[in-house]
Motif scaffolding. Structure first.
Motif, PDB file in Angstrom:
ATOM      1  N   SER A 951       0.633  -1.088  -0.046  1.00  0.00           N
ATOM      2  CA  SER A 951      -0.142  -0.110  -0.025  1.00  0.00           C
ATOM      3  C   SER A 951       0.776   1.091  -0.076  1.00  0.00           C
ATOM      4  O   SER A 951       0.566   2.126  -0.566  1.00  0.00           O
ATOM      5  N   LEU A 952       1.860   1.343   0.901  1.00  0.00           N
ATOM      6  CA  LEU A 952       2.830   2.494   1.006  1.00  0.00           C
ATOM      7  C   LEU A 952       3.523   2.530  -0.319  1.00  0.00           C
ATOM      8  O   LEU A 952       3.623   3.911  -0.775  1.00  0.00           O
ATOM      9  N   GLU A 953       4.127   1.538  -1.011  1.00  0.00           N
ATOM     10  CA  GLU A 953       4.956   1.729  -2.081  1.00  0.00           C
ATOM     11  C   GLU A 953       3.909   2.096  -3.183  1.00  0.00           C
ATOM     12  O   GLU A 953       4.256   3.088  -4.047  1.00  0.00           O
ATOM     13  N   ALA A 954       2.884   1.707  -3.370  1.00  0.00           N
ATOM     14  CA  ALA A 954       1.788   2.248  -4.424  1.00  0.00           C
ATOM     15  C   ALA A 954       1.439   3.871  -4.203  1.00  0.00           C
ATOM     16  O   ALA A 954       1.351   4.430  -5.237  1.00  0.00           O
ATOM     17  N   ILE A 955       1.214   4.133  -2.976  1.00  0.00           N
ATOM     18  CA  ILE A 955       0.962   5.611  -2.783  1.00  0.00           C
ATOM     19  C   ILE A 955       2.314   6.582  -3.207  1.00  0.00           C
ATOM     20  O   ILE A 955       2.310   7.504  -3.706  1.00  0.00           O
ATOM     21  N   ALA A 956       3.479   5.958  -2.541  1.00  0.00           N
ATOM     22  CA  ALA A 956       4.605   6.820  -2.807  1.00  0.00           C
ATOM     23  C   ALA A 956       4.787   6.660  -4.406  1.00  0.00           C
ATOM     24  O   ALA A 956       5.343   7.834  -5.040  1.00  0.00           O
ATOM     25  N   LYS A 957       4.649   5.720  -5.084  1.00  0.00           N
ATOM     26  CA  LYS A 957       4.925   5.663  -6.461  1.00  0.00           C
ATOM     27  C   LYS A 957       3.887   6.844  -7.219  1.00  0.00           C
ATOM     28  O   LYS A 957       4.229   7.292  -8.227  1.00  0.00           O
ATOM     29  N   GLU A 969       6.441  14.090   0.267  1.00  0.00           N
ATOM     30  CA  GLU A 969       6.987  14.400   1.705  1.00  0.00           C
ATOM     31  C   GLU A 969       5.754  14.689   2.702  1.00  0.00           C
ATOM     32  O   GLU A 969       6.043  14.181   3.719  1.00  0.00           O
ATOM     33  N   GLY A 970       4.668  15.211   2.086  1.00  0.00           N
ATOM     34  CA  GLY A 970       3.662  15.630   2.976  1.00  0.00           C
ATOM     35  C   GLY A 970       3.034  14.223   3.595  1.00  0.00           C
ATOM     36  O   GLY A 970       2.406  14.555   4.688  1.00  0.00           O
ATOM     37  N   PHE A 971       2.855  13.352   2.645  1.00  0.00           N
ATOM     38  CA  PHE A 971       2.011  12.181   3.399  1.00  0.00           C
ATOM     39  C   PHE A 971       2.766  11.376   4.388  1.00  0.00           C
ATOM     40  O   PHE A 971       1.801  10.675   5.004  1.00  0.00           O
ATOM     41  N   ARG A 972       3.672  11.665   4.750  1.00  0.00           N
ATOM     42  CA  ARG A 972       4.414  10.955   5.763  1.00  0.00           C
ATOM     43  C   ARG A 972       3.657  11.093   7.092  1.00  0.00           C
ATOM     44  O   ARG A 972       3.813  10.346   8.022  1.00  0.00           O
ATOM     45  N   VAL A 973       3.007  12.220   7.226  1.00  0.00           N
ATOM     46  CA  VAL A 973       2.212  12.639   8.323  1.00  0.00           C
ATOM     47  C   VAL A 973       1.194  11.620   8.824  1.00  0.00           C
ATOM     48  O   VAL A 973       0.839  11.654   9.825  1.00  0.00           O
ATOM     49  N   PHE A 974       0.987  10.821   7.798  1.00  0.00           N
ATOM     50  CA  PHE A 974      -0.233   9.724   7.892  1.00  0.00           C
ATOM     51  C   PHE A 974       0.067   8.322   8.035  1.00  0.00           C
ATOM     52  O   PHE A 974      -0.863   7.516   8.127  1.00  0.00           O
ATOM     53  N   VAL A 975       1.478   8.426   8.084  1.00  0.00           N
ATOM     54  CA  VAL A 975       2.241   7.029   8.097  1.00  0.00           C
ATOM     55  C   VAL A 975       2.366   6.755   9.661  1.00  0.00           C
ATOM     56  O   VAL A 975       2.802   7.361  10.499  1.00  0.00           O
ATOM     57  N   SER A 976       1.935   5.534  10.165  1.00  0.00           N
ATOM     58  CA  SER A 976       2.173   5.090  11.567  1.00  0.00           C
ATOM     59  C   SER A 976       3.508   4.953  11.709  1.00  0.00           C
ATOM     60  O   SER A 976       4.498   5.025  10.863  1.00  0.00           O
ATOM     61  N   LYS A 977       3.814   5.250  13.258  1.00  0.00           N
ATOM     62  CA  LYS A 977       5.389   5.116  13.638  1.00  0.00           C
ATOM     63  C   LYS A 977       6.049   3.884  13.297  1.00  0.00           C
ATOM     64  O   LYS A 977       7.141   3.885  12.735  1.00  0.00           O
ATOM     65  N   ASN A 978       5.154   2.736  13.232  1.00  0.00           N
ATOM     66  CA  ASN A 978       5.862   1.536  12.897  1.00  0.00           C
ATOM     67  C   ASN A 978       6.311   1.287  11.626  1.00  0.00           C
ATOM     68  O   ASN A 978       7.198   0.625  11.217  1.00  0.00           O
ATOM     69  N   GLN A 979       5.588   2.136  10.678  1.00  0.00           N
ATOM     70  CA  GLN A 979       5.889   1.919   9.300  1.00  0.00           C
ATOM     71  C   GLN A 979       6.648   3.088   8.694  1.00  0.00           C
ATOM     72  O   GLN A 979       6.867   3.298   7.488  1.00  0.00           O
ATOM     73  N   LEU A 980       7.008   4.149   9.602  1.00  0.00           N
ATOM     74  CA  LEU A 980       7.487   5.346   9.027  1.00  0.00           C
ATOM     75  C   LEU A 980       8.926   5.271   8.424  1.00  0.00           C
ATOM     76  O   LEU A 980       9.212   5.847   7.508  1.00  0.00           O
ATOM     77  N   ALA A 981       9.710   4.363   8.996  1.00  0.00           N
ATOM     78  CA  ALA A 981      10.967   3.851   8.629  1.00  0.00           C
ATOM     79  C   ALA A 981      10.930   3.455   6.930  1.00  0.00           C
ATOM     80  O   ALA A 981      11.783   3.748   6.171  1.00  0.00           O
ATOM     81  N   LEU A 982      10.129   2.503   6.808  1.00  0.00           N
ATOM     82  CA  LEU A 982       9.914   2.045   5.458  1.00  0.00           C
ATOM     83  C   LEU A 982       9.304   3.160   4.572  1.00  0.00           C
ATOM     84  O   LEU A 982       9.775   3.206   3.325  1.00  0.00           O
ATOM     85  N   TYR A 983       8.535   3.843   5.041  1.00  0.00           N
ATOM     86  CA  TYR A 983       8.007   5.099   4.114  1.00  0.00           C
ATOM     87  C   TYR A 983       9.126   5.998   3.662  1.00  0.00           C
ATOM     88  O   TYR A 983       9.229   6.542   2.642  1.00  0.00           O
ATOM     89  N   GLU A 984      10.021   6.305   4.763  1.00  0.00           N
ATOM     90  CA  GLU A 984      11.338   7.290   4.535  1.00  0.00           C
ATOM     91  C   GLU A 984      12.201   6.665   3.422  1.00  0.00           C
ATOM     92  O   GLU A 984      12.688   7.313   2.558  1.00  0.00           O
ATOM     93  N   GLN A 985      12.443   5.343   3.584  1.00  0.00           N
ATOM     94  CA  GLN A 985      13.086   4.573   2.495  1.00  0.00           C
ATOM     95  C   GLN A 985      12.482   4.801   1.035  1.00  0.00           C
ATOM     96  O   GLN A 985      13.062   5.169   0.224  1.00  0.00           O
ATOM     97  N   LEU A 986      11.061   4.745   0.800  1.00  0.00           N
ATOM     98  CA  LEU A 986      10.265   5.186  -0.233  1.00  0.00           C
ATOM     99  C   LEU A 986      10.508   6.314  -0.679  1.00  0.00           C
ATOM    100  O   LEU A 986      10.555   6.849  -1.791  1.00  0.00           O
ATOM    101  N   ARG A 989      14.029   7.019  -1.988  1.00  0.00           N
ATOM    102  CA  ARG A 989      14.281   6.219  -3.520  1.00  0.00           C
ATOM    103  C   ARG A 989      13.630   6.962  -4.664  1.00  0.00           C
ATOM    104  O   ARG A 989      14.234   7.444  -5.553  1.00  0.00           O
ATOM    105  N   TYR A 990      12.304   7.462  -4.306  1.00  0.00           N
ATOM    106  CA  TYR A 990      11.627   8.153  -5.236  1.00  0.00           C
ATOM    107  C   TYR A 990      12.049   9.763  -5.555  1.00  0.00           C
ATOM    108  O   TYR A 990      12.020  10.493  -6.586  1.00  0.00           O
ATOM    109  N   SER A 991      12.607  10.399  -4.333  1.00  0.00           N
ATOM    110  CA  SER A 991      13.031  11.638  -4.461  1.00  0.00           C
ATOM    111  C   SER A 991      14.392  11.627  -5.356  1.00  0.00           C
ATOM    112  O   SER A 991      14.609  12.553  -6.009  1.00  0.00           O
ATOM    113  N   ALA A 992      15.164  10.494  -5.093  1.00  0.00           N
ATOM    114  CA  ALA A 992      16.383  10.389  -6.006  1.00  0.00           C
ATOM    115  C   ALA A 992      16.303  10.396  -7.284  1.00  0.00           C
ATOM    116  O   ALA A 992      16.983  10.811  -8.268  1.00  0.00           O
ATOM    117  N   ALA A 993      15.306   9.718  -7.797  1.00  0.00           N
ATOM    118  CA  ALA A 993      14.838   9.202  -9.192  1.00  0.00           C
ATOM    119  C   ALA A 993      14.451  10.573  -9.790  1.00  0.00           C
ATOM    120  O   ALA A 993      14.498  10.577 -11.136  1.00  0.00           O
TER     121      ALA A 993
END
Length: 995
Positions: A951-957, A969-986, A989-993
């Protein structure tokens, strides 16, 4: 009666409309005004038929008043403008667009016409039926099929049918016919009392009408369509109701199967033509080329050569048969000297043979009854040639497969005596869009496909090979507490429930499934429907249950006996002729007060799964025991999958640059066909606004996201997957206990549904099936205006599937005043303005539905008390400056964002960007379709329908495109703390692209 202004069109609607009904009518009008095709899904019980009729007829009326008898409508000599059937000119075509409303069966059309009677609209109408339904001739009416058609045509040509002879005079004297809604039965009654032929009355009426009702096959079948003379196709709107099976109907209409018995009969008919022709020429001493026996001798020789050639094909595998690409049919026939040019002569010979056989047999029977065994078979060859050489070209052959299948002889097979193999030559069309393509060539204005179960829409659009710019997946009008939807992956002993071929034959599976059904039979009150993937699966399970019990059960009774303890069983018969008796049996057992109801064991794609209303007590729950996949080894299924896979590969190769082009694979089609059958079956339960019930998926595969994604849109918010069987029993028990306690005075009697009529005109007793969807959707037509208005406000927050909402204003509030005259509202009539400039660029503007401005302060107060705060409202043109309270029409996901709630459970962290600001930015950055995808992914996060990582990868994409990094950048505020590290990686990755 309220009048709603939608897209500048005043739509008279019999009741206060729900939001989903207004949205539906908006999409219909968008399609009509823009001349676009539409796919519209709206669940059963949401008043789809009524919305279709009111919106299309309101649009039609904007061109001019409806045609009336004596002033532009009703053919056969009823018009003063010179439309005598025998005159110099034909019946004049309507100058206005004609609405052609098609459904699968005549019983469904009967229901539609019943809805038309409930509206204020009185268009000039006609309804088409077959001779089998409408013929009143004492001899011809006893015939069936093409024999009946030939008998009728022969008598009419010779002017020997007294009913047909007086049609013109009757139409001249009754020009008002068609001004009021009527059905086939009404025409038949006219014929029997007044004398004119109902069949030809309907044909004459159809030449100049505002709306024409017809079954599918009248439009899709080329021969039937050609017989509809006088319809201005280039100015017509086609509506296909109950269109969930349209693709298979279209494909079948473009295909043929030449059975060995048919070919043998054709050879016999050709021989009879030779004899008749020789006899006729010897008596009349005529040299008429039409009766040259040499022509029929050539026809016979060709047919015999065709039979021989089919028998000589080398079939190495009886399972696979003999298969070639579609174009092989031309090579195959050319060796018999049958080509595009010679086929024309062959068709002429067959047509003259038909005439010769009719005349040859007319002296032996009163109405050419012997034609049943003569003409019908030869005409199958004609139809076959029409399909093969359609349009004189061969380009369509790429959508076909040539197949010859060899079957074992049966004791009743007439070919057994010759010792020949029984071979069937098939030419199967795997592109249903060919039939739709014919309508495009005719220049129709719009094609609207609608049903309660069209999902998934994208695959249907690809199958029909049409552009559908207007689409809708509507929610239901029910509230969340009226539906329970659960996936049951395991049984009470922990055994997985999986009906795939690997496990369905095992004893453990049958035991577990049987025990689960026993438990649900105990919990569910009144009627319970259980759907199996196939008849063989149902028979095997029931046979097992009748003789065995669960290995861990202490009860000495069999599983079947334990089921019968709670509910009396009824089993769907394979034979259609036995089905009315099964329905009556089910009704009788529901009435029996000695048990807690009845259980109907049925099959997906069977008669129970389509066209019947199991409303209220008749169906409190549906159990689906598995996915009804077609037999993968069936030649037609196997070749269809291969065709789609090959076509998809070629499309990708041809257009590699178009990465966004979607291609339907064979596996996707295979799954979607099964999913659509499941959606159709579960639609039997919630049949109207006040109904409630449960949908139980007893197969662990329904946990998978790719299966859930195929379910009807309106069901998705309610689906819950349970890991523990005890939790399922607990929540389902609580659901029904709460519903019964809240509704202790539930009516014990319900209306009969006319949809049973084709099954021998036998309908369920009054406590079984609900009558009209519209009758129940809008408060049963007897609720007071105030109650209806309050209910409307309660459901005002239903969000349309496209996430866009409508702006409206209610003027006067009195809806209980009757119409002062047809077509003219009384002064207190309610006018709702939904004028929309959304036609700009072909897309709907997103705007918020304004609240109803009510006269009674008490009602207004009740409404305002439930409104969310801080909701933006954008008024439409013509309403600037109006003061009204906005209603939120957004989904619960969006509302959660507006409250700054994190989507994942337990997140609750502080946010640095407000929800409304983020949503506003998302609407600006994303297209309408992309925004819809975003909301779906948000729902998946909340409901855990998908893996969180996916789900997070689909949204990030979705947010990764240039110009959208602020969303990323702004969507990270809706991500749970447990999954924040995963979303930060996404994010990284997409920012670098993009750097």
């Amino acid at each position: 009666m309220p009048v709603y202004r939608i897209r500048g069109v005043d739509v008279d609607f019999p009741f206060d409309a729900y939001d989903c009904q207004i949205t539906y009518m908006d999409r219909v009008l968008q399609s009509l005004q823009q001349g676009n095709n539409a796919l519209l899904e709206s669940p059963t019980g949401t008043g789809k038929t009524l919305c279709l009729l009111c919106s299309t007829l309101a649009w039609r009326r904007t061109f001019g008043e409806f045609l009336r008898g004596g002033g532009g409508g009703g053919g056969g000599g009823s018009q003063p403008s010179g439309s005598q059937q025998s005159g110099a000119s034909a019946t004049p075509l309507s100058p206005y667009p004609v609405i052609i409303y098609a459904s699968r069966t005549h019983s469904q059309l009967r229901q539609v016409i019943k809805e038309l009677k409930a509206t204020s609209y009185r268009p000039k109408m006609a309804v088409l039926g077959s001779r089998e339904q409408m013929c009143i001739h004492e001899e011809v009416s006893k015939l069936r099929g093409k024999a009946q058609n030939n008998g009728c045509q022969f008598l009419c040509k010779k002017r020997r049918c007294r009913h047909n002879n007086i049609v013109t005079e009757y139409m001249r004297s009754n020009s008002e016919l068609g001004n009021e809604p009527f059905d086939i039965e009404d025409l038949v009654n006219i014929g029997r009392t007044k004398g004119p032929c109902p069949y030809y009355i309907s044909r004459e009426l159809s030449k100049s009408v505002d709306i024409l009702f017809a079954p599918y096959n009248y439009l899709i079948d080329p021969g039937n369509r050609r017989s509809l003379a006088g319809i201005p196709w280039d100015n017509a709107v086609l509506i296909f109701d109950e269109a969930h099976n349209l693709e298979s109907i279209c494909a079948d209409a473009a295909s043929f199967d030449l059975l060995p018995t048919s070919l043998t009969s054709c050879i016999a008919e050709a021989q009879e033509c030779i004899q008749l022709c020789s006899f006729k020429r010897s008596i009349e001493n005529s040299a008429d080329k039409q009766f040259d026996p040499e022509n029929y001798a050539i026809l016979k020789a060709l047919l015999m050569a065709l039979e021989k050639k089919i028998s000589e094909l080398v079939i190495e595998s009886k399972e696979l048969g003999y298969t070639k690409p579609g174009a092989y049919i031309y090579e195959f026939l050319s060796e018999l000297n049958i080509t595009s040019e010679t086929s024309k002569k062959l068709i002429e010979t067959i047509d003259s043979a038909s005439l010769l056989l009719e005349e040859g047999n007319s002296g032996e029977t009163k109405a050419g009854a012997k034609a049943k065994s003569t003409v019908s078979r030869l005409e199958t060859i004609r139809d076959m040639l029409d399909i093969i050489f359609r349009g004189g070209g061969q380009s369509h052959a790429k959508y076909y497969r040539f197949h010859v299948n060899e079957s074992r002889q049966t004791s009743g097979d007439s070919l057994q005596v010759f010792g020949k193999a029984s071979r069937t030559l098939s030419w199967w069309c795997f592109n249903p869009g060919l039939a739709m393509e014919e309508f495009l060539k005719l220049g129709v204005r719009s094609i609207i496909l609608t049903s309660g179960t069209l999902s998934p829409l994208e695959s249907l659009a690809m199958e029909l090979n049409l552009e559908f710019p207007v689409r809708l997946e509507n929610p239901h009008v029910i509230s969340p507490d009226q539906i329970w939807v659960g996936v049951v992956p395991v049984g009470p002993s922990g055994q997985p429930l999986n009906s795939s071929y690997r496990t369905r034959e095992t004893e453990k599976y049958k035991q577990e499934l049987g025990t689960v059904i026993v438990n649900f039979a105990r919990i569910v009150p009144d009627g319970l429907l259980v759907f199996f993937p196939s008849y063989s699966m149902m028979d095997k399970c029931i046979d097992y249950w009748k003789n065995r019990n669960h290995e861990h059960s202490v009860d000495e009774n069999t599983i079947w006996q334990r089921m019968c303890k709670y509910k009396q069983p009824v089993i769907e018969p394979r034979q259609s002729s036995n089905f009315p008796n099964a329905i009556e049996d089910y009704a009788a057992k529901l009435r029996d007060s000695s048990t807690s109801g009845a259980i109907f064991f049925a099959v997906c794609r069977g008669k129970v799964s389509e066209g019947l209303d199991f409303a209220d007590r008749a169906g409190r729950a549906v159990i689906v025991t598995g996915m009804p996949f077609s037999t993968p080894t069936d030649p037609k299924v196997r070749l269809k999958r291969e065709y789609l896979d090959k076509r998809g590969h070629l499309d990708k190769t041809a257009t590699p640059s178009n990465k966004n082009s979607k291609v339907l694979t064979g596996e996707e089609w295979y799954v979607q066909q099964a999913a659509r059958a499941v959606n159709q079956a579960v639609g039997r339960v919630i049949r109207h606004r006040h109904d409630y019930g449960a949908i139980i998926y007893c197969d662990e595969r329904f946990v998978w996201s790719n299966y859930q994604s195929q379910m009807s849109y309106w069901l998705k918010p309610y689906i819950k997957c349970y890991s523990k069987y005890g939790e399922i029993v607990q929540t389902l028990t609580r659901f029904f206990r709460d519903k019964v306690s809240l509704d202790p005075l539930e009516p014990k009697e319900m209306d009969c549904n006319d949809s049973i009529a084709p099954l021998g005109d036998k309908c369920l007793p009054q406590e079984i099936l609900f009558d009209s969807p519209a009758a129940s959707v809008n408060e049963h037509r007897v609720t007071t205006a105030t109650t209806r208005r309050n209910n409307y406000m309660n459901f005002a927050q239903i969000t349309p599937a496209n996430r866009a909402t409508l702006s409206m204003k209610h003027g006067c509030t009195s809806t209980s005043q009757p119409m002062s005259s047809r077509g003219q509202l009384s002064q207190d009539s309610q006018v709702v303005d939904l004028t929309d400039d959304a036609t700009t660029h072909g897309h709907s503007k997103e705007h918020t539905l304004k609240s109803l401005r009510l006269k009674k302060a008490k009602i207004a107060d009740n409404v305002s008390s439930v409104l969310p705060r801080n909701v933006e409202s954008r008024d439409l043109p013509g309403y600037q400056g109006e003061q009204s309270t906005p209603l939120s029409r957004r989904s619960t996901i969006e509302q959660a964002c507006e409250k700054n709630e994190a989507i994942q459970e337990g997140s609750g962290g502080h946010v640095s960007i407000t929800g409304p600001a983020f949503l506003k930015l998302a609407r600006e950055k994303l297209s309408t379709a992309e925004y819809g995808e975003f909301v779906e992914f948000m729902k998946a996060l909340k409901l855990k329908n998908m893996h969180i990582k996916d789900s997070l990868e689909a949204i990030a994409k979705l947010f990764s495109s240039p110009g959208r990094l602020t969303l990323l950048e702004g969507f990270r505020v809706f991500v749970s703390k447990n999954q924040l590290a995963l979303y930060e990686q996404l994010v990284r990755r997409y920012s670098a692209a993009n750097t």
